[in-house]
Design a protein around this motif. Structure first.
Motif, PDB file in Angstrom:
ATOM      1  N   GLY A  19     -12.740   2.852  12.558  1.00 34.84           N
ATOM      2  CA  GLY A  19     -11.898   3.961  12.997  1.00 34.84           C
ATOM      3  C   GLY A  19     -10.800   3.513  13.944  1.00 34.84           C
ATOM      4  N   ILE A  20     -11.137   2.650  14.881  1.00 37.72           N
ATOM      5  CA  ILE A  20     -10.144   2.133  15.830  1.00 37.72           C
ATOM      6  C   ILE A  20      -9.092   1.306  15.095  1.00 37.72           C
ATOM      7  CG2 ILE A  20      -9.815   0.527  17.762  1.00 37.72           C
ATOM      8  CD1 ILE A  20     -12.578   1.517  18.794  1.00 37.72           C
ATOM      9  N   LEU A  21      -9.542   0.440  14.179  1.00 38.36           N
ATOM     10  CA  LEU A  21      -8.588  -0.369  13.413  1.00 38.36           C
ATOM     11  C   LEU A  21      -7.685   0.499  12.544  1.00 38.36           C
ATOM     12  CD1 LEU A  21     -10.734  -3.452  12.340  1.00 38.36           C
ATOM     13  CD2 LEU A  21      -8.801  -3.415  13.920  1.00 38.36           C
ATOM     14  N   ALA A  22      -8.219   1.579  11.996  1.00 42.26           N
ATOM     15  CA  ALA A  22      -7.408   2.487  11.190  1.00 42.26           C
ATOM     16  C   ALA A  22      -6.272   3.071  12.022  1.00 42.26           C
ATOM     17  CB  ALA A  22      -8.272   3.607  10.605  1.00 42.26           C
ATOM     18  N   LEU A  60      -0.047  -1.119   4.460  1.00 45.85           N
ATOM     19  CA  LEU A  60      -0.667  -0.727   5.731  1.00 45.85           C
ATOM     20  C   LEU A  60      -1.239   0.686   5.640  1.00 45.85           C
ATOM     21  CD1 LEU A  60       1.850  -2.193   8.338  1.00 45.85           C
ATOM     22  CD2 LEU A  60      -0.444  -3.020   7.801  1.00 45.85           C
ATOM     23  N   SER A  61      -0.538   1.571   4.949  1.00 51.20           N
ATOM     24  CA  SER A  61      -1.040   2.937   4.778  1.00 51.20           C
ATOM     25  C   SER A  61      -2.332   2.945   3.956  1.00 51.20           C
ATOM     26  CB  SER A  61       0.029   3.789   4.097  1.00 51.20           C
ATOM     27  OG  SER A  61      -0.442   5.087   3.879  1.00 51.20           O
ATOM     28  N   MET A  62      -2.385   2.121   2.920  1.00 50.75           N
ATOM     29  CA  MET A  62      -3.606   2.041   2.117  1.00 50.75           C
ATOM     30  C   MET A  62      -4.750   1.430   2.925  1.00 50.75           C
ATOM     31  SD  MET A  62      -2.090   1.020  -1.617  1.00 50.75           S
ATOM     32  CE  MET A  62      -3.694   0.969  -2.381  1.00 50.75           C
ATOM     33  N   THR A  63      -4.443   0.436   3.746  1.00 47.48           N
ATOM     34  CA  THR A  63      -5.458  -0.160   4.620  1.00 47.48           C
ATOM     35  C   THR A  63      -6.013   0.888   5.568  1.00 47.48           C
ATOM     36  OG1 THR A  63      -4.369  -2.308   4.467  1.00 47.48           O
ATOM     37  CG2 THR A  63      -5.892  -1.984   6.313  1.00 47.48           C
ATOM     38  N   ILE A 103      -4.236   6.713  -3.553  1.00 46.74           N
ATOM     39  CA  ILE A 103      -3.700   6.777  -4.917  1.00 46.74           C
ATOM     40  C   ILE A 103      -2.207   7.076  -4.880  1.00 46.74           C
ATOM     41  CG2 ILE A 103      -3.727   8.136  -7.052  1.00 46.74           C
ATOM     42  CD1 ILE A 103      -6.777   8.338  -6.701  1.00 46.74           C
ATOM     43  N   GLY A 104      -1.800   7.971  -4.003  1.00 43.56           N
ATOM     44  CA  GLY A 104      -0.368   8.260  -3.860  1.00 43.56           C
ATOM     45  C   GLY A 104       0.416   7.036  -3.425  1.00 43.56           C
ATOM     46  N   ASP A 105      -0.146   6.262  -2.505  1.00 40.52           N
ATOM     47  CA  ASP A 105       0.522   5.044  -2.059  1.00 40.52           C
ATOM     48  C   ASP A 105       0.581   4.009  -3.173  1.00 40.52           C
ATOM     49  OD1 ASP A 105       0.915   6.140   0.409  1.00 40.52           O
ATOM     50  OD2 ASP A 105      -0.800   5.147   1.339  1.00 40.52           O
ATOM     51  N   ALA A 106      -0.508   3.860  -3.904  1.00 40.53           N
ATOM     52  CA  ALA A 106      -0.531   2.880  -4.999  1.00 40.53           C
ATOM     53  C   ALA A 106       0.467   3.268  -6.084  1.00 40.53           C
ATOM     54  CB  ALA A 106      -1.932   2.770  -5.568  1.00 40.53           C
ATOM     55  N   SER A 107       0.559   4.553  -6.381  1.00 42.95           N
ATOM     56  CA  SER A 107       1.508   4.977  -7.416  1.00 42.95           C
ATOM     57  C   SER A 107       2.943   4.722  -6.975  1.00 42.95           C
ATOM     58  CB  SER A 107       1.300   6.445  -7.769  1.00 42.95           C
ATOM     59  OG  SER A 107       1.588   7.272  -6.658  1.00 42.95           O
ATOM     60  N   THR A 108       3.210   4.804  -5.679  1.00 44.62           N
ATOM     61  CA  THR A 108       4.551   4.514  -5.186  1.00 44.62           C
ATOM     62  C   THR A 108       4.892   3.046  -5.391  1.00 44.62           C
ATOM     63  OG1 THR A 108       4.335   6.255  -3.545  1.00 44.62           O
ATOM     64  CG2 THR A 108       6.068   4.650  -3.185  1.00 44.62           C
TER      65      THR A 108
END
Length: 148
Positions: A19-22, A60-63, A103-108
């Protein structure tokens, strides 16, 4: 018994760390979104040069999404003793939300690579490049909808 308590603490520690890393990864990626924002006049990176910055910001958003899923699952484990149904409902909704974001990030990313190839093709005309820029803005707009 003592080993079980130690295992539970270990799981909770790792979940808290996720959670902290996120949050840290999310905050670190924020400036990248400003750099590649096609809708603002302050956007510093224009379409042809934005490939690396955009790929990094979306990665980074997917991570962040994957770390958040780990945090939500550990949070469920911690809260299931207080109320099984609310903990399960919250966990399912949280995981679904983060999966949709990933999924939204991957599709982008998948949509951006062909656009870049079309833009840089030797046969590309200024009109087709203008159309590709509009498609890129649309693609970024979809991501921004999820993000904001």
């Amino acid at each position: 018994m003592e080993e079980s308590i130690e295992n539970e603490r270990s799981v909770l520690r790792w979940g808290g760390l996720a959670g902290i890393l996120a949050v840290v990864v999310f905050i670190a990626g924020m400036p990248l979104y400003a750099l590649v924002d096609p809708f603002s006049s302050e956007g510093l990176i224009e379409f042809p040069d934005a490939r690396s910055a955009l790929a990094l910001s979306i990665s980074l958003s997917m991570t962040t999404a994957f770390l958040s899923v780990a945090f939500v699952l550990v949070l469920y484990r911690a809260l299931r003793r207080t109320g099984q149904a609310p903990a399960l409902i919250g966990c399912v909704l949280g995981v679904i939300g983060y999966i949709v974001t990933a999924i939204g990030d991957a599709s982008t990313i998948l949509a951006f690579a062909p656009l870049s190839d079309i833009y840089h093709a030797p046969a590309a005309t200024p009109e087709s490049q203008g159309t590709v820029v509009l498609l890129w803005q649309t693609t970024i707009g979809i991501t921004s909808t999820f993000f904001f």
